[in-house]
Design a protein around this motif. Structure first.
Motif, PDB file in Angstrom:
ATOM      1  N   TRP A  17       0.823  -1.216   0.000  1.00 38.16           N
ATOM      2  CA  TRP A  17       0.000   0.000   0.000  1.00 38.16           C
ATOM      3  C   TRP A  17       0.852   1.259   0.000  1.00 38.16           C
ATOM      4  O   TRP A  17       0.686   2.124  -0.864  1.00 38.16           O
ATOM      5  N   PRO A  18       1.808   1.436   0.939  1.00 39.37           N
ATOM      6  CA  PRO A  18       2.628   2.665   0.888  1.00 39.37           C
ATOM      7  C   PRO A  18       3.527   2.741  -0.330  1.00 39.37           C
ATOM      8  O   PRO A  18       3.731   3.833  -0.875  1.00 39.37           O
ATOM      9  N   VAL A  19       4.066   1.605  -0.787  1.00 40.36           N
ATOM     10  CA  VAL A  19       4.930   1.615  -1.972  1.00 40.36           C
ATOM     11  C   VAL A  19       4.138   2.070  -3.191  1.00 40.36           C
ATOM     12  O   VAL A  19       4.608   2.907  -3.988  1.00 40.36           O
ATOM     13  N   TYR A  20       2.936   1.543  -3.341  1.00 35.43           N
ATOM     14  CA  TYR A  20       2.086   1.906  -4.474  1.00 35.43           C
ATOM     15  C   TYR A  20       1.780   3.398  -4.474  1.00 35.43           C
ATOM     16  O   TYR A  20       1.915   4.082  -5.497  1.00 35.43           O
ATOM     17  N   HIS A  21       1.396   3.942  -3.333  1.00 33.24           N
ATOM     18  CA  HIS A  21       1.023   5.351  -3.261  1.00 33.24           C
ATOM     19  C   HIS A  21       2.234   6.267  -3.417  1.00 33.24           C
ATOM     20  O   HIS A  21       2.116   7.374  -3.971  1.00 33.24           O
ATOM     21  N   ILE A  22       3.390   5.829  -2.943  1.00 38.09           N
ATOM     22  CA  ILE A  22       4.606   6.628  -3.141  1.00 38.09           C
ATOM     23  C   ILE A  22       4.953   6.709  -4.623  1.00 38.09           C
ATOM     24  O   ILE A  22       5.273   7.786  -5.148  1.00 38.09           O
ATOM     25  N   LEU A  23       4.871   5.563  -5.333  1.00 41.40           N
ATOM     26  CA  LEU A  23       5.181   5.556  -6.762  1.00 41.40           C
ATOM     27  C   LEU A  23       4.173   6.391  -7.548  1.00 41.40           C
ATOM     28  O   LEU A  23       4.549   7.168  -8.435  1.00 41.40           O
ATOM     29  N   VAL A  24       2.896   6.240  -7.232  1.00 43.04           N
ATOM     30  CA  VAL A  24       1.864   7.012  -7.937  1.00 43.04           C
ATOM     31  C   VAL A  24       2.015   8.502  -7.643  1.00 43.04           C
ATOM     32  O   VAL A  24       1.881   9.354  -8.533  1.00 43.04           O
ATOM     33  N   GLY A  25       2.307   8.833  -6.378  1.00 44.06           N
ATOM     34  CA  GLY A  25       2.509  10.229  -6.019  1.00 44.06           C
ATOM     35  C   GLY A  25       3.706  10.845  -6.732  1.00 44.06           C
ATOM     36  O   GLY A  25       3.648  11.989  -7.178  1.00 44.06           O
ATOM     37  N   ALA A  28       2.704  11.417 -10.322  1.00 49.62           N
ATOM     38  CA  ALA A  28       1.821  12.583 -10.415  1.00 49.62           C
ATOM     39  C   ALA A  28       2.612  13.881 -10.272  1.00 49.62           C
ATOM     40  O   ALA A  28       2.372  14.861 -10.993  1.00 49.62           O
ATOM     41  N   LEU A  29       3.579  13.891  -9.353  1.00 46.91           N
ATOM     42  CA  LEU A  29       4.409  15.080  -9.172  1.00 46.91           C
ATOM     43  C   LEU A  29       5.239  15.364 -10.417  1.00 46.91           C
ATOM     44  O   LEU A  29       5.398  16.523 -10.817  1.00 46.91           O
ATOM     45  N   LEU A  30       5.753  14.301 -11.049  1.00 46.87           N
ATOM     46  CA  LEU A  30       6.531  14.471 -12.272  1.00 46.87           C
ATOM     47  C   LEU A  30       5.677  15.067 -13.387  1.00 46.87           C
ATOM     48  O   LEU A  30       6.130  15.945 -14.138  1.00 46.87           O
ATOM     49  N   MET A  31       4.428  14.606 -13.501  1.00 47.53           N
ATOM     50  CA  MET A  31       3.546  15.105 -14.549  1.00 47.53           C
ATOM     51  C   MET A  31       3.082  16.537 -14.267  1.00 47.53           C
ATOM     52  O   MET A  31       2.848  17.320 -15.187  1.00 47.53           O
ATOM     53  N   LEU A  32       2.953  16.881 -12.987  1.00 46.71           N
ATOM     54  CA  LEU A  32       2.477  18.218 -12.624  1.00 46.71           C
ATOM     55  C   LEU A  32       3.610  19.233 -12.514  1.00 46.71           C
ATOM     56  O   LEU A  32       3.333  20.437 -12.360  1.00 46.71           O
ATOM     57  N   TYR A  33       4.848  18.774 -12.592  1.00 40.38           N
ATOM     58  CA  TYR A  33       5.976  19.689 -12.385  1.00 40.38           C
ATOM     59  C   TYR A  33       5.964  20.875 -13.362  1.00 40.38           C
ATOM     60  O   TYR A  33       6.257  22.002 -12.932  1.00 40.38           O
TER      61      TYR A  33
END
Length: 288
Positions: A17-25, A28-33
């Motif tokens: 669960w935390p690994v998945y959300h860290i990778l997705v986050g 998302a940060l890379l795309m929103l940069y």
């Protein structure tokens, strides 16, 4: 052995669960940069934006970029350009959604000679590059006297869009034909059937088409550049372009500030109607 496997499985479920959300986050940060960079750049001085491009936060916060940017260029405020875009977006969206729904109803429910042929022709147009039709369209609109008006941008939308027609056809095909037969027995004509039976049942596809049409028309630059010549008719995209000057210093700070302002309607529409976007796309391929 079985106990060890169960223990490993339990540990993995806790870690997953935390690994998945860290990778997705992180993704998302890379795309929103780029948007984040543009936001902070809108508070920098124009001459320092690209010299300090590797530094995200501005050294001195220049709030006046939003004031000077809103004042606009060419004698018109940026609010004037946003109003022009809003008029084009609303008219185009209404036209394309209504006409596409009507055409989709004809393909999905009416039997006429050459229906499959014309549906195939329409699907082929999806693969036709838009650049191919630019010159013929420009010649036609010139002869009609539509240059420097919003007619070339708005009126073609009242003849439907192939992508939206295909999307709505898939929705209509999921509706049982028994509803059509029951309505016909009760004396319901084809047009009334479309308005009172079909339209309420394909609200998800109508909303999806409206949202995508809003996005495409709001960010459109090519159409206004081709057909609009007077600054009083310029749209948001053309207003942003006016901040750039190849002969003198460009107002990058004002342009980035107004770019953030122009994103507000897009972001607002997305968060208000994201449920309809997901529902419309995910349900379009389901047949019942």
């Amino acid at each position: 052995m079985a106990g060890a496997r169960l223990q490993k499985g339990a540990v993995w479920r806790k870690v997953k669960w935390p690994v998945y959300h860290i990778l997705v986050g992180a993704l998302a940060l890379l795309m929103l940069y780029p948007i984040i960079w543009m936001f902070f750049s809108s508070f920098k001085e124009s001459r320092t934006i690209f010299t300090t491009a590797t530094t995200l936060l501005p050294a001195d916060w220049v709030w006046s970029n939003y004031v000077t940017g809103w004042q606009g260029i060419g004698g018109y405020s940026f609010g004037h350009y946003m109003w022009n875009s809003l008029v084009i977006v609303v008219l185009s969206t209404l036209g394309v959604v209504i006409s596409s729904a009507l055409i989709a109803f004809g393909f999905a429910r009416l039997n006429f000679v050459g229906r499959n042929f014309w549906f195939g022709v329409m699907m082929v147009t999806l693969m036709l590059p838009h650049d191919v039709v630019l010159v013929p369209q420009y010649i036609i609109f010139t002869k009609l006297g539509w240059l420097n008006t919003i007619n070339p941008i708005v009126i073609p939308q009242f003849f439907g869009a192939p992508f939206f027609i295909f999307l709505m056809v898939q929705f209509i095909r999921t509706i049982p034909k028994e509803l059509d037969e029951a309505a016909t027995i009760d004396g319901c004509g084809k047009f009334r059937l479309f308005i009172q039976i079909i339209m309420p049942l394909i609200k998800a596809s109508l909303a999806t088409a409206a949202i995508f049409s809003f996005y495409w028309r709001w960010e459109d630059l090519l159409g206004p550049v081709l057909y609009l010549n007077s600054p009083d008719k310029y749209t948001v995209s053309m207003g942003l372009k006016m901040f750039l000057d190849s002969e003198s210093a460009s107002n990058w700070g004002g342009m980035f500030a107004m770019s953030m302002v122009s994103l507000l309607p897009v972001i607002l529409v997305f968060f208000l109607f994201q449920k309809h976007i997901v529902e419309g796309i995910s349900s379009s391929g389901i047949k019942g």
